[in-house]
Design an enzyme around this catalytic site. Structure first.
Site, PDB file in Angstrom:
ATOM      1  N   LYS A   1      28.635 -39.104  20.057  1.00 47.80           N
ATOM      2  CA  LYS A   1      28.926 -38.536  18.625  1.00 47.80           C
ATOM      3  C   LYS A   1      28.032 -37.632  18.196  1.00 47.80           C
ATOM      4  CE  LYS A   1      27.026 -42.451  18.870  1.00 47.80           C
ATOM      5  NZ  LYS A   1      27.146 -44.100  18.899  1.00 47.80           N
TER       6      LYS A   1
ATOM      7  N   GLU B   1      18.930 -51.001  16.742  1.00 43.54           N
ATOM      8  CA  GLU B   1      18.077 -50.324  17.824  1.00 43.54           C
ATOM      9  C   GLU B   1      16.483 -50.643  17.181  1.00 43.54           C
ATOM     10  OE1 GLU B   1      18.812 -48.024  19.857  1.00 43.54           O
ATOM     11  OE2 GLU B   1      21.041 -48.212  19.801  1.00 43.54           O
TER      12      GLU B   1
ATOM     13  N   GLY C   1      28.907 -51.909  22.523  1.00 43.87           N
ATOM     14  CA  GLY C   1      28.623 -52.806  23.587  1.00 43.87           C
ATOM     15  C   GLY C   1      29.038 -52.006  24.898  1.00 43.87           C
TER      16      GLY C   1
ATOM     17  N   VAL D   1      26.168 -48.476  28.630  1.00 44.61           N
ATOM     18  CA  VAL D   1      27.403 -48.193  28.937  1.00 44.61           C
ATOM     19  C   VAL D   1      27.630 -47.506  30.328  1.00 44.61           C
ATOM     20  CG1 VAL D   1      29.354 -46.906  27.957  1.00 44.61           C
ATOM     21  CG2 VAL D   1      27.747 -47.479  26.542  1.00 44.61           C
TER      22      VAL D   1
ATOM     23  N   GLU E   1      36.623 -40.476  23.259  1.00 50.53           N
ATOM     24  CA  GLU E   1      37.391 -41.360  22.663  1.00 50.53           C
ATOM     25  C   GLU E   1      36.272 -42.444  22.229  1.00 50.53           C
ATOM     26  OE1 GLU E   1      40.963 -42.466  21.751  1.00 50.53           O
ATOM     27  OE2 GLU E   1      39.414 -43.397  20.568  1.00 50.53           O
TER      28      GLU E   1
ATOM     29  N   ALA F   1      23.003 -40.163  37.087  1.00 50.66           N
ATOM     30  CA  ALA F   1      21.629 -39.509  36.633  1.00 50.66           C
ATOM     31  C   ALA F   1      21.103 -40.692  35.846  1.00 50.66           C
ATOM     32  CB  ALA F   1      21.778 -38.442  36.117  1.00 50.66           C
TER      33      ALA F   1
ATOM     34  N   GLY G   1      33.637 -47.225  19.240  1.00 53.82           N
ATOM     35  CA  GLY G   1      33.556 -47.865  20.539  1.00 53.82           C
ATOM     36  C   GLY G   1      35.080 -48.144  21.295  1.00 53.82           C
TER      37      GLY G   1
ATOM     38  N   VAL H   1      33.721 -42.542  18.931  1.00 50.89           N
ATOM     39  CA  VAL H   1      34.025 -43.055  17.469  1.00 50.89           C
ATOM     40  C   VAL H   1      34.379 -44.648  17.794  1.00 50.89           C
ATOM     41  CG1 VAL H   1      35.136 -42.969  15.312  1.00 50.89           C
ATOM     42  CG2 VAL H   1      34.386 -40.946  16.535  1.00 50.89           C
TER      43      VAL H   1
ATOM     44  N   LYS I   1      30.393 -39.781  13.175  1.00 46.85           N
ATOM     45  CA  LYS I   1      31.667 -40.306  13.418  1.00 46.85           C
ATOM     46  C   LYS I   1      32.744 -39.688  12.371  1.00 46.85           C
ATOM     47  CE  LYS I   1      29.546 -44.381  15.651  1.00 46.85           C
ATOM     48  NZ  LYS I   1      29.109 -45.728  15.526  1.00 46.85           N
TER      49      LYS I   1
END
Ligand SMILES: NC(=O)c1ccc[n+]([C@@H]2O[C@H](COP(=O)([O-])OP(=O)(O)OC[C@H]3O[C@@H](n4cnc5c(N)ncnc54)[C@H](OP(=O)(O)O)[C@@H]3O)[C@@H](O)[C@H]2O)c1
Length: 431
Positions: free
Chosen positions: A109, A194, A306, A20, A133, A49, A138, A136, A209
């Protein structure tokens, strides 16, 4: 030629430059002029970072990289965007940022579900914003609609598909009859799941969420620990096929709703009628179905994950926060004025589907029906299939207290005519 937008320069510190974070950095750069026009300030990336300084990076400004996340968060940026994930260090980062007087935007989250109340209090104390925002569903605008657009209404219920991995798995199990393990392996290969899928398939990601949404919808402090959680690991292809035969699909739903005496927040596999709008939400998509007193039913649909979709929601918050800083205000903080009791799953009002293997002899159906009646659970429909001396009874109940339904199931398991409770699932959206 369009006039270059004037206005102050706001420094943005990006803590995390992964899936992201790298997209947030790209969009900040590529859309700089438009973002400046919309927010009234030029947004200047002050640092990024990362954990591993030696990694090959595409699209991140290498001269701005640092491995000291807390130092970057305390460097006095106007806006700190936390996109590193995890709870402990992220908590340290967000606390440091708020204490320094930076506003914070995060997609985390787990952090908000666990420490939201404390972080909101800190933001209020320091006169800065805290927005999340993207935490939850995306890209889907949900938290702003809940806290702003629907602020004049009274929300009674939220039903959501808020985990793309499990929705992808359940979709393929339902449409192809593929087994859970097989689909999970595919989902991992495609990057939908994952390497360690526990948080997704165990329902914990959805629970975090659900806690955030419930808190905002019902003006009550809710943490992940208040949420009843059941994942999808015990769902078999047979369960999904049986649901299909009855005109239902199986979804992992996050549910927050008013119940007598308080609210109840839960995540569990659920049978949803094929005609319900949530049934058509396939693969990795997310959707949230909100019921409010005046508005009626409202549905939000889109990509729940995504890099780029999530970055859209993050940047929406960044623009909101930038506008606030330009005009010297802060947005509304968390409202927990209602303080509704968060009640255990036993107080939820839900319906069940129960698949029973019973003796095939006269009087059995009446005995089974009487066990439901003893617990004030009324039956919506029964289907019977015989096979020799054993029969299968498929019972669907009307909505009742979950504790009464559980007590009925316990009695059924003890009954001499019931050989096995072969299937059991909650049903929503059929009333
Ligand atoms: N991915 C999604 O679709 C999605 C959707 C909604 C919300 N989110 C949330 O967004 C956040 C970020 O997710 P992501 O998928 O972008 O994660 P990611 O790809 O794993 O990126 C995490 C970034 O943080 C850096 N980082 C981790 N620990 C650090 C530390 N101790 N010090 C400094 N940097 C550190 C990593 O550095 P390296 O690059 O060196 O590893 C990496 O750049 C999470 O809270 C996640 O739940 C993600």
């Amino acid at each position: 030629v369009a006039q270059q937008p004037q206005g102050p320069v706001l420094k943005v510190a990006l803590v995390g430059g992964g899936t992201v974070g790298s997209q947030v950095a790209r969009l900040l750069r590529e859309n700089a002029d438009e973002l400046a026009a919309r927010s009234g300030a030029r947004l200047e990336l002050a640092g990024v970072a990362v954990r591993d300084a030696g990694k090959t990076r595409v699209g991140l400004p290498l001269d701005l990289l640092t491995t000291d996340a807390v130092a970057l968060a305390s460097s006095g940026a106007d806006i700190v965007v936390e996109l590193m994930g995890g709870v402990e260090v992220a908590h340290e980062v967000v606390v440091a940022a708020l204490r320094t007087g930076s506003s914070v935007v995060t997609a985390n989250k787990a952090l908000i579900a666990q420490h939201g109340a404390e972080l909101h209090a800190l933001a209020r104390e320091h006169g800065v914003d805290l927005y999340y925002e993207a935490a939850v569903a995306g890209a889907i605008p949900l938290l702003q609609p809940l806290t702003s657009s629907l602020a004049g209404d009274r929300i009674t219920r939220v039903l959501g598909i808020v985990n793309g991995t499990t929705n992808y798995i359940l979709t393929r199990m339902g449409e192809e009859g593929a087994a859970f393990d097989e689909v999970l392996a595919d989902a991992q290969a495609l990057g939908y799941a994952e390497a360690d899928p526990t948080a997704d398939v165990g329902g914990h990601d959805a629970a975090a969420k659900a806690a955030i949404v419930a808190g905002l919808a019902f003006h009550t402090a809710v943490t992940a620990a208040d949420v009843h959680v059941e994942g999808i690991t015990s769902i078999s292809v047979d369960d999904v096929a049986a649901a299909g035969d009855m005109g239902f699909v199986v979804k992992l739903l996050a549910i927050a709703e008013e119940v007598p005496g308080g609210i109840c927040v839960r995540v569990h596999p659920t049978m949803v009628p094929r005609t319900h709008p949530l049934a058509s939400v396939r693969e990795a998509f997310n959707a949230v179905f909100v019921t409010a007193e005046a508005a009626g039913e409202v549905m939000f649909y889109g990509r729940g994950a995504g890099g780029t979709p999530t970055a859209s929601a993050v940047l929406g918050d960044v623009v909101t926060v930038a506008r606030h800083r330009v005009s010297g205000v802060v947005g509304p903080t968390l409202s927990t004025h209602a303080e509704r009791p968060v009640l255990p799953i036993g107080e939820a009002i839900t319906a069940y589907y129960v698949n029973l293997h019973v003796d095939d002899r006269p009087g059995v159906l009446a005995m089974v029906a009487s066990l439901f009646a003893e617990h004030s659970v009324s039956i919506a429909g029964v289907r019977q299939e015989g096979s020799g001396d054993e029969a299968t009874l498929i019972v669907r109940t009307h909505r009742a207290r979950d504790a009464d339904l559980q007590a009925t199931i316990a009695d059924l398991r003890e009954s001499p005519v019931v050989r096995a409770v072969a299937g059991l699932m909650r049903v929503e959206g059929a009333d």
